[in-house]
Write a protein that holds these residues in place. Structure first.
Motif, PDB file in Angstrom:
ATOM      1  N   ASN A  12      17.070 -14.720 173.335  1.00 43.07           N
ATOM      2  CA  ASN A  12      18.070 -15.749 173.622  1.00 43.07           C
ATOM      3  C   ASN A  12      17.481 -16.927 174.381  1.00 43.07           C
ATOM      4  O   ASN A  12      16.599 -16.761 175.230  1.00 43.07           O
ATOM      5  CB  ASN A  12      19.211 -15.179 174.469  1.00 43.07           C
ATOM      6  N   THR A  13      17.985 -18.113 174.070  1.00 43.74           N
ATOM      7  CA  THR A  13      17.707 -19.253 174.937  1.00 43.74           C
ATOM      8  C   THR A  13      18.508 -19.056 176.212  1.00 43.74           C
ATOM      9  O   THR A  13      19.603 -18.484 176.198  1.00 43.74           O
ATOM     10  CB  THR A  13      18.120 -20.568 174.268  1.00 43.74           C
ATOM     11  N   ARG A  14      17.977 -19.487 177.320  1.00 41.23           N
ATOM     12  CA  ARG A  14      18.621 -19.220 178.601  1.00 41.23           C
ATOM     13  C   ARG A  14      19.602 -20.348 178.934  1.00 41.23           C
ATOM     14  O   ARG A  14      19.301 -21.520 178.773  1.00 41.23           O
ATOM     15  CB  ARG A  14      17.573 -19.064 179.700  1.00 41.23           C
ATOM     16  N   PHE A  52      18.107  -9.688 171.185  1.00 37.12           N
ATOM     17  CA  PHE A  52      19.158 -10.693 171.385  1.00 37.12           C
ATOM     18  C   PHE A  52      20.397 -10.061 172.004  1.00 37.12           C
ATOM     19  O   PHE A  52      21.066  -9.229 171.388  1.00 37.12           O
ATOM     20  CB  PHE A  52      19.530 -11.350 170.053  1.00 37.12           C
ATOM     21  N   ASP A  54      24.296 -10.440 173.611  1.00 42.28           N
ATOM     22  CA  ASP A  54      25.452 -11.217 173.154  1.00 42.28           C
ATOM     23  C   ASP A  54      26.671 -10.812 173.966  1.00 42.28           C
ATOM     24  O   ASP A  54      26.762  -9.679 174.451  1.00 42.28           O
ATOM     25  CB  ASP A  54      25.704 -10.965 171.669  1.00 42.28           C
ATOM     26  N   ASP A  71      23.646 -21.330 172.566  1.00 41.37           N
ATOM     27  CA  ASP A  71      23.197 -19.955 172.651  1.00 41.37           C
ATOM     28  C   ASP A  71      23.686 -19.293 171.362  1.00 41.37           C
ATOM     29  O   ASP A  71      24.738 -18.677 171.310  1.00 41.37           O
ATOM     30  CB  ASP A  71      23.797 -19.275 173.883  1.00 41.37           C
ATOM     31  N   PRO A  74      23.677 -14.140 167.440  1.00 42.78           N
ATOM     32  CA  PRO A  74      22.421 -13.420 167.202  1.00 42.78           C
ATOM     33  C   PRO A  74      22.105 -13.100 165.748  1.00 42.78           C
ATOM     34  O   PRO A  74      20.967 -13.236 165.314  1.00 42.78           O
ATOM     35  CB  PRO A  74      22.590 -12.134 168.015  1.00 42.78           C
ATOM     36  N   THR A  77      21.014 -16.174 163.953  1.00 44.80           N
ATOM     37  CA  THR A  77      19.716 -16.577 164.497  1.00 44.80           C
ATOM     38  C   THR A  77      18.603 -15.711 163.946  1.00 44.80           C
ATOM     39  O   THR A  77      17.551 -16.194 163.508  1.00 44.80           O
ATOM     40  CB  THR A  77      19.737 -16.478 166.031  1.00 44.80           C
TER      41      THR A  77
END
Length: 435
Positions: A12-14, A52, A54, A71, A74, A77
């Motif tokens: 994940n992007t933070r 990932f 969620d 964000d 998942p 992505t």
């Protein structure tokens, strides 16, 4: 067979803090590029998988002002990342209590085929009220009831995954018959929570089934994990607690008749520098860019309330309820962090990595910590968090991974094509029955 260290990475992007760093592009296009670069860097390092998390919601309203929007979901992505990678696994969170098992089975098996057998399902029992409100649910289901739902859901999903056998597809071009209908397993599940006829119409996974991950650490959760999980993701703030959890899970797995216990991979936040001073400077940078307001708002999801408290004062005892039906393990973990913190701000900074462990230092020091946990029965590896700072993942791959390889702990290259092969897991028998 020599035991091998396993390293996964949060994909994940933070959303809290690092986006404020001037070198981070937080636009939609920037996040997309960062995800691709992250996946390719992790694969270059030979890491087992991207993991990932969620939440199925945008978080409590107290976080909205501070949280980035991109964000990404998942499964979508991971599908995109599967086309720009070749080896690294893709572990996705799916809720057994809010998502329908037919959808879960179909989505995960589809991605598993499209990725060539690289998918894992992180099975969760959703506890957040904000998530339940998005699915027409009647509030959050009680803790132990969520695991009863999950027991039924995993049974449905695995039966759907096993609908096709090795000899179901005949592909007889002359007769025009593709499937031997007598060899299609129709689920016909009618239970307390779900009615699912099936089948989903897909060949069996290249790795038998997607790998089952689970994060339960409460009494009900760890019992569920001991029965079903192939890999357990957990937050353990120190090695002693991790070793105790490791022993408990192994004992529970043995008690339910498992020949091989699940792998256990705690979270580990790292900050690496070529010297201790350089690592300390990097941590100060991370501290300067984290958002205490976001962290305080997010903790409301697990019934911890420090909103409005003096950031430079002690953590108030009133922040923690006596009991919770949301996330019992999280509550215990955050209590332990609060006991070690001198201020609310320090406590909130530590919660950026949940209630997990962290190590800050040179490549050798980070490798020392990893090796100690691995060799003393505290973990089989880690799910890594790189603090969100630019360049930290590259430093880990280019400086820490070579040290681990030199010590004989970590692979030099991928030995197989599937996530199971990376993790050293057996291909499960269809319906759990060996031929």
């Amino acid at each position: 067979m020599t035991r091998q260290l396993h390293l996964l990475l949060f994909g994940n992007t933070r959303s809290a803090g690092p986006w404020r760093h001037p070198d981070i592009d937080h636009t939609t296009a920037g996040v997309r590029r960062a995800l691709i670069e992250r996946a390719r860097t992790a694969e270059r390092g030979g890491l087992d998988a991207l993991f990932f998390a969620d939440g199925l919601n945008f978080g409590p309203p107290a976080t909205w002002a501070y949280k980035t929007t991109e964000d990404f979901e998942p499964l979508t992505t991971a599908a995109a990342l599967s086309s720009v990678t070749e080896h690294i696994g893709l572990v996705l969170t799916g809720s057994a209590t809010l998502a329908h098992p037919f959808h879960l089975a179909r989505q995960f098996l589809s991605l598993d085929h499209l990725s060539g057998g690289r998918t894992g399902w992180n099975l969760v029992t959703s506890f957040a009220a904000a998530a339940a409100d998005n699915f027409s649910a009647r509030g959050v289901v009680d803790h132990d009831e969520r695991y009863r739902i999950a027991e039924e859901a995993i049974d449905v999903v695995t039966n759907l995954w096993d609908g096709w056998g090795e000899d179901t597809i005949v592909a007889d071009r002359q007769a025009g018959v593709f499937n031997d209908v007598s060899k299609i397993h129709v689920t016909e599940h009618h239970g307390r929570y779900f009615d699912v006829k099936g089948p989903i119409g897909a060949a069996r996974s290249p790795q038998g089934r997607p790998v089952i991950f689970q994060a339960g650490s409460s009494s009900a959760g760890s019992a569920f994990a001991a029965r079903h999980a192939e890999v357990i993701f957990t937050g353990q703030g120190n090695r002693a607690r991790a070793a105790d959890f490791y022993r408990q899970i192994h004992a529970k797995a043995l008690a339910v008749g498992r020949r091989t216990p699940p792998l256990i991979t705690p979270s580990l936040r790292f900050i690496v520098g070529s010297t201790e001073d350089e690592a300390a400077r990097a941590e100060r940078t991370a501290y300067e860019h984290f958002s205490p307001e976001y962290q305080a708002g997010w903790l409301l999801e697990v019934d911890v309330d420090v909103t409005g408290a003096d950031l430079d004062g002690p953590v108030p005892s009133s922040a923690f309820p006596a009991t919770t039906q949301t996330h019992q393990t999280a509550l215990a973990g955050y209590r332990a962090l609060a006991a070690e913190a001198t201020t609310v701000r320090e406590f909130l900074y530590r919660t950026v990595n949940g209630w997990g462990a962290q190590v800050i230092g040179t490549p050798e020091r980070i490798a020392d910590d990893i090796e100690e946990w691995f060799h003393t029965g505290a973990s089989d590896g880690f799910v890594l968090s790189d603090s969100g700072l630019p360049g930290q993942l590259d430093l880990f791959v280019d400086q820490v991974v070579p040290v681990l390889r030199k010590r004989g702990l970590f692979r030099h290259e991928y030995a197989g094509a599937t996530l199971r092969s990376h993790l050293g897991l057996e291909v499960p028998a269809r319906f759990g029955v060996q031929a």
